[in-house]
Design a protein around this motif. Structure first.
Motif, short mmCIF file in Angstrom:
data_model
loop_
_atom_site.label_atom_id
_atom_site.label_comp_id
_atom_site.label_asym_id
_atom_site.label_seq_id
_atom_site.Cartn_x
_atom_site.Cartn_y
_atom_site.Cartn_z
N VAL A 164 60.43 110.58 36.13
CA VAL A 164 60.03 109.48 37.02
C VAL A 164 60.75 108.17 36.68
O VAL A 164 60.53 107.15 37.34
N LEU A 165 61.59 108.19 35.64
CA LEU A 165 62.31 106.98 35.26
C LEU A 165 63.56 106.81 36.12
O LEU A 165 64.18 107.79 36.54
N PRO A 166 63.97 105.58 36.38
CA PRO A 166 65.15 105.35 37.22
C PRO A 166 66.44 105.82 36.59
O PRO A 166 67.41 106.12 37.29
N LYS A 167 66.47 105.89 35.25
CA LYS A 167 67.66 106.34 34.54
C LYS A 167 67.24 107.34 33.48
O LYS A 167 66.27 107.11 32.76
N THR A 168 67.97 108.44 33.36
CA THR A 168 67.62 109.47 32.39
C THR A 168 67.71 108.92 30.98
O THR A 168 68.77 108.44 30.55
N PRO A 169 66.62 108.99 30.21
CA PRO A 169 66.62 108.41 28.87
C PRO A 169 67.22 109.35 27.83
O PRO A 169 67.33 110.57 28.06
N GLN A 170 67.57 108.80 26.70
CA GLN A 170 68.02 109.58 25.56
C GLN A 170 66.82 109.86 24.67
O GLN A 170 66.01 108.97 24.40
N TYR A 171 66.69 111.09 24.21
CA TYR A 171 65.62 111.43 23.27
C TYR A 171 66.13 111.18 21.85
O TYR A 171 67.18 111.68 21.46
N VAL A 172 65.36 110.42 21.08
CA VAL A 172 65.75 110.10 19.70
C VAL A 172 64.71 110.70 18.76
O VAL A 172 63.53 110.38 18.85
N TYR A 173 65.17 111.56 17.84
CA TYR A 173 64.25 112.28 16.95
C TYR A 173 64.25 111.75 15.52
O TYR A 173 63.30 111.98 14.79
N ASP A 174 65.28 111.07 15.11
CA ASP A 174 65.40 110.67 13.70
C ASP A 174 65.97 109.27 13.60
O ASP A 174 67.18 109.08 13.59
N ARG A 175 65.12 108.28 13.51
CA ARG A 175 65.61 106.91 13.42
C ARG A 175 66.19 106.60 12.03
O ARG A 175 66.94 105.63 11.88
N HIS A 176 65.84 107.40 11.04
CA HIS A 176 66.38 107.18 9.70
C HIS A 176 67.91 107.25 9.69
O HIS A 176 68.57 106.55 8.91
N LYS A 181 69.33 98.81 16.17
CA LYS A 181 68.07 98.51 16.84
C LYS A 181 67.81 99.52 17.95
O LYS A 181 68.72 100.20 18.43
N ARG A 182 66.58 99.60 18.37
CA ARG A 182 66.18 100.54 19.41
C ARG A 182 66.82 100.16 20.74
O ARG A 182 66.79 99.00 21.16
N GLU A 183 67.42 101.16 21.38
CA GLU A 183 67.97 100.94 22.70
C GLU A 183 66.85 100.99 23.74
O GLU A 183 65.82 101.63 23.54
N LYS A 184 67.07 100.32 24.85
CA LYS A 184 66.05 100.29 25.90
C LYS A 184 65.85 101.66 26.55
O LYS A 184 64.72 102.10 26.77
N ASN A 185 66.96 102.32 26.80
CA ASN A 185 66.88 103.57 27.55
C ASN A 185 66.76 104.77 26.61
O ASN A 185 67.65 105.61 26.53
N GLU A 186 65.64 104.84 25.90
CA GLU A 186 65.41 105.99 25.03
C GLU A 186 63.91 106.26 24.90
O GLU A 186 63.07 105.38 25.15
N ILE A 187 63.59 107.48 24.52
CA ILE A 187 62.22 107.87 24.20
C ILE A 187 62.24 108.42 22.78
O ILE A 187 62.96 109.38 22.49
N GLY A 188 61.50 107.79 21.89
CA GLY A 188 61.40 108.28 20.52
C GLY A 188 60.39 109.41 20.45
O GLY A 188 59.30 109.31 21.03
N ILE A 189 60.74 110.49 19.75
CA ILE A 189 59.84 111.64 19.60
C ILE A 189 59.70 111.94 18.11
O ILE A 189 60.70 112.20 17.43
N HIS A 190 58.48 111.89 17.61
CA HIS A 190 58.23 111.98 16.18
C HIS A 190 57.26 113.13 15.87
O HIS A 190 56.26 113.31 16.56
#
Length: 254
Positions: A164-176, A181-190
């Motif tokens: 449902v988002l206007p732009k396909t986000p990037q999935y981020v699994y490991d911020r380490h 800094k966090r990008e706007k177009n992403e979804i963090g999954i932990h």
């Protein structure tokens, strides 16, 4: 009374499904498939699906991706509706599900809980409204024996939100590993693994000076067993095609 084959019958979820089915009057388990062919219930267990020559109305699969091809082959050969609750399937195996659905009814969901699928709908509605100004993060927690990470449910939630988002986000699994800094177009999954946690999923919509949280907590595997059995009974009435929890929710509601 519908006759069900239970694949993965000697696993943790298989045992819960067996117990749940034994308490119902609308279905019975007539056979089990498992790499461990020990007989722990009243029904016979087969290491090789093709060894079963009885009659059945549907299959419930809570096995392992490595065993999954045998179940798929058996369902195709017998033209039996199959409920796929196995997690960690590859992209190729998902494509095989699509192909099987052309000839038999197939039900696939990363999570068989009615509640989880309702919060998926809530998350999609929230994302459609908040995406421009809120960051989205997903946290999932499970017991220390769970093999796959992130959970299939976490990915299901992420995919639903992404749709449902206007732009396909990037999935981020490991911020380490990401020194930026966090990008706007992403979804963090932990992922969290510990103890005997059955399943916790939390979706955070973090905005300026406010956070909205949508959360589901499972206190027992029985909710997944009940969902799988209901899906199997639903599937016996359907034509070939690919079904998910949204179809079952609609059937229940209307």
């Amino acid at each position: 009374m519908k006759r069900i084959i239970l694949s993965g019958c000697n696993g943790k979820m298989g045992r819960v499904v067996s117990q749940a089915a034994a308490e119902r009057e609308d279905c019975t388990i007539v056979a089990g498939f498992d790499i461990n062919a020990d007989r722990n219930e009243s029904y016979p267990v087969y290491a090789e699906p093709e060894s079963f020559d009885g009659e059945a109305d549907a299959i419930i699969d809570f096995s392992h991706p490595a065993y999954f091809p045998k179940v798929l082959e058996f369902a195709a050969a017998r033209r039996l509706p199959v409920v796929v609750a196995t997690t960690g399937l590859s992209a190729e195996q998902r494509e095989q599900l699509q192909q099987l659905a052309q000839t038999v009814p197939v039900f696939f969901s990363a999570n068989m809980s009615l509640g989880v699928n309702l919060i998926l709908d809530l998350c999609k509605k929230a994302a459609a409204v908040l995406s421009d100004s809120f960051d989205i993060e997903i946290v999932e927690m499970h017991h220390n024996q769970k093999i796959d990470a992130p959970s299939g449910t976490a990915l299901m939630l992420a995919d639903g939100i992404s749709s449902v988002l206007p732009k396909t986000p990037q999935y981020v699994y490991d911020r380490h590993s990401r020194r930026q800094k966090r990008e706007k177009n992403e979804i963090g999954i932990h992922s969290v693994r510990g103890g005997t946690i059955v399943g916790e999923h939390e979706v955070l919509f973090a905005g300026t000076d406010e956070v909205i949280t949508i959360r589901h907590s499972a206190s027992s595997k029985r909710i997944f067993a009940t969902g799988a059995i209901n899906a199997a009974l639903f599937l016996t009435l359907q034509n070939p095609g690919l079904y998910d929890m949204s179809h079952l929710v609609s059937a229940i509601g209307g």
